[in-house]
Scaffold this active site. Sequence first.
Site, short mmCIF file in Angstrom:
data_model
loop_
_atom_site.label_atom_id
_atom_site.label_comp_id
_atom_site.label_asym_id
_atom_site.label_seq_id
_atom_site.Cartn_x
_atom_site.Cartn_y
_atom_site.Cartn_z
N THR A 83 -24.21 0.19 -40.80
CA THR A 83 -23.07 -0.36 -40.09
C THR A 83 -22.31 -0.39 -40.96
O THR A 83 -21.68 -0.06 -42.12
CB THR A 83 -23.73 -1.55 -39.46
OG1 THR A 83 -22.68 -1.70 -38.52
CG2 THR A 83 -23.84 -2.54 -40.09
N LYS A 87 -20.61 3.61 -42.56
CA LYS A 87 -21.21 4.87 -41.40
C LYS A 87 -20.39 6.34 -41.82
O LYS A 87 -21.21 7.59 -41.54
CB LYS A 87 -20.79 4.92 -40.40
CG LYS A 87 -21.44 3.43 -39.16
CD LYS A 87 -21.22 3.49 -37.96
CE LYS A 87 -21.62 2.10 -36.88
NZ LYS A 87 -21.74 1.49 -36.19
N ASP A 125 -25.02 5.69 -31.86
CA ASP A 125 -23.98 4.65 -31.01
C ASP A 125 -23.29 6.31 -29.56
O ASP A 125 -22.33 5.45 -27.90
CB ASP A 125 -22.78 4.84 -31.85
CG ASP A 125 -23.05 3.77 -32.50
OD1 ASP A 125 -23.29 2.46 -32.00
OD2 ASP A 125 -22.39 4.08 -34.40
N ALA A 151 -9.01 3.39 -31.20
CA ALA A 151 -8.96 4.52 -31.34
C ALA A 151 -9.28 5.02 -32.65
O ALA A 151 -9.78 6.05 -33.22
CB ALA A 151 -8.82 6.02 -30.36
N ASN A 175 -3.80 3.42 -30.89
CA ASN A 175 -4.17 2.09 -32.18
C ASN A 175 -2.80 1.95 -32.85
O ASN A 175 -2.01 2.14 -32.23
CB ASN A 175 -4.79 3.26 -33.30
CG ASN A 175 -5.58 3.10 -34.08
OD1 ASN A 175 -6.80 2.21 -33.77
ND2 ASN A 175 -5.45 2.79 -35.54
N ASP A 179 -0.64 5.74 -36.76
CA ASP A 179 -1.07 7.80 -37.48
C ASP A 179 -2.53 8.21 -37.33
O ASP A 179 -2.65 9.72 -37.38
CB ASP A 179 -0.51 7.82 -39.34
CG ASP A 179 -1.03 6.70 -39.47
OD1 ASP A 179 -1.30 5.06 -38.93
OD2 ASP A 179 -2.18 6.70 -40.71
N GLY A 278 -19.90 -5.15 -24.69
CA GLY A 278 -20.46 -4.46 -25.63
C GLY A 278 -22.09 -4.80 -25.94
O GLY A 278 -22.49 -3.90 -26.45
P1 NDP Z 1 -12.55 -0.80 -37.50
O1 NDP Z 1 -12.75 -1.96 -38.46
O2 NDP Z 1 -13.61 0.49 -38.20
O3 NDP Z 1 -11.88 -1.21 -36.53
C1 NDP Z 1 -11.36 -2.13 -36.00
C2 NDP Z 1 -10.18 -1.26 -35.23
O4 NDP Z 1 -9.51 -2.65 -34.43
C3 NDP Z 1 -8.79 -0.44 -35.71
O5 NDP Z 1 -8.84 0.59 -34.97
C4 NDP Z 1 -7.75 -1.41 -36.06
O6 NDP Z 1 -6.35 -0.96 -36.26
C5 NDP Z 1 -7.99 -2.06 -34.63
N1 NDP Z 1 -7.54 -3.52 -35.07
C6 NDP Z 1 -8.37 -4.64 -35.55
N2 NDP Z 1 -7.12 -5.77 -35.60
C7 NDP Z 1 -5.92 -5.40 -35.07
C8 NDP Z 1 -5.42 -6.29 -34.78
N3 NDP Z 1 -4.85 -6.85 -34.92
N4 NDP Z 1 -4.22 -5.84 -33.45
C9 NDP Z 1 -4.84 -4.22 -33.22
N5 NDP Z 1 -5.42 -3.11 -33.57
C10 NDP Z 1 -5.86 -4.10 -33.97
O7 NDP Z 1 -14.01 -1.58 -36.90
P2 NDP Z 1 -15.36 -0.47 -35.68
O8 NDP Z 1 -14.99 -0.06 -35.34
O9 NDP Z 1 -16.45 -1.05 -36.18
O10 NDP Z 1 -15.51 -2.13 -34.12
C11 NDP Z 1 -14.41 -2.16 -33.85
C12 NDP Z 1 -15.20 -3.18 -32.41
O11 NDP Z 1 -16.29 -2.80 -31.78
C13 NDP Z 1 -15.85 -4.88 -33.37
O12 NDP Z 1 -14.97 -5.75 -32.47
C14 NDP Z 1 -17.00 -4.14 -33.55
O13 NDP Z 1 -17.12 -5.69 -33.12
C15 NDP Z 1 -17.33 -3.96 -31.97
N6 NDP Z 1 -18.43 -2.77 -31.77
C16 NDP Z 1 -19.16 -3.21 -30.85
C17 NDP Z 1 -20.47 -2.38 -31.46
C18 NDP Z 1 -21.84 -2.56 -29.91
O14 NDP Z 1 -22.51 -2.32 -30.02
N7 NDP Z 1 -20.70 -2.74 -28.69
C19 NDP Z 1 -20.70 -1.13 -31.95
C20 NDP Z 1 -19.63 -1.00 -32.91
C21 NDP Z 1 -18.64 -1.53 -33.08
P3 NDP Z 1 -5.61 -0.40 -37.26
O15 NDP Z 1 -6.68 1.52 -37.34
O16 NDP Z 1 -4.13 0.28 -37.27
O17 NDP Z 1 -6.26 -0.86 -37.99
#
Ligand code: NDP
Length: 315
Positions: A83, A87, A125, A151, A175, A179, A278
């Site tokens: 995790t 990954k 996933d 995304a 997002n 970018d 989720g």
């Molecule tokens: P990442 O850290 O890889 O990605 C986080 C994402 O959230 C990015 O797109 C980021 O944008 C965005 N983000 C963070 N803070 C903000 C904010 N204040 N405003 C807007 N956008 C924001 O995390 P993951 O992709 O691993 O996880 C994302 C979510 O999905 C989490 O809540 C996690 O718990 C959930 N999840 C659930 C799973 C399940 O089994 N149900 C499995 C995996 C994840 P930016 O690129 O601009 O930073």
Amino acid sequence: MKDVYTLADLENREILDQGADKPARLAVIGKPIAHSASPVIHQAALDQLNIDSRYIRIEVEPGEVENAFQKMAALNFIGCNVTVPHKLEATTACNKLSEDAKAIGAVNTVTFDCENNLTIGHNTDAPGLVLAIREDFSVDLRDLKVLILGAGGGAGRAAAIQCARIGCDQVWLANRSVDKVERLAKQLTETYGHSEQLQGPGDRFTPISLDSSGILETVQNVELIINATSLGLKASDPLPLPRRGIQPFHLVYDMVYQPPVTSLIRHAQEIGARAANGKSLLLHQGALAFENWINVLDANEPLASMRRGLEKNKP
Ligand code: NDP
């Protein structure tokens, strides 16, 4: 027994299994890892199937993933889950990748084939999301126009690539840092081309800034909204998109499962939209991972045990 192990604990079985009634043979690696619900669901399935193994959490530093795999393989582990934030690193730490892992560019499940010296990376996933959407909304993801919020993150990116692979007609990639989704849309267009189903003008993959005013217009064109941002984990978090964007005809899937009712889910339900958290993704990706490790003959398992395990251990 510890809640969280480290690589130092993988030196030998005496240290690792001290005080335990079963040998640790499966694990989830990540950092931080103490919050992971994976042990709860996998241990429930192992116990139900009378498999004499423990599933543990191991905290692993970035750069140490290959080392972790080697240590686990040396101790005869069956496999592990991977995790955040490992990954991507896991794709190069494995010496073989499944088709799903190759396509998504990320590994969340590993099997150790010690006889052939293979560390095989899988991704559950992406197929797990398809099963989750079917379970919660009784529809096929491939039939929906989808907006993915976040995304550019790990989970959102995997969801976007899966939508592309299975043939979703139109996918909007939103997002905060635009970018990231501009690059992703370009890459998806190059790899997956244009949809044969797509009628009239319009791109199959459209990047959009989460903060742009255009998001309100975009959201009116979609059927499924997936929240893959980390917004919703804290009660004080704002909604990931403007309130008035969500309409009763939307299906709203929030990848966050803790808390079970996020502000996004609450709002969607209040205006009459169907919404789900989720939990179904957690369960389905977990069940698919388990099936990579253990041959299960009962069609209801391991999903049924995992569901019960999660229910029993509600935080
Ligand atoms: P990442 O850290 O890889 O990605 C986080 C994402 O959230 C990015 O797109 C980021 O944008 C965005 N983000 C963070 N803070 C903000 C904010 N204040 N405003 C807007 N956008 C924001 O995390 P993951 O992709 O691993 O996880 C994302 C979510 O999905 C989490 O809540 C996690 O718990 C959930 N999840 C659930 C799973 C399940 O089994 N149900 C499995 C995996 C994840 P930016 O690129 O601009 O930073």
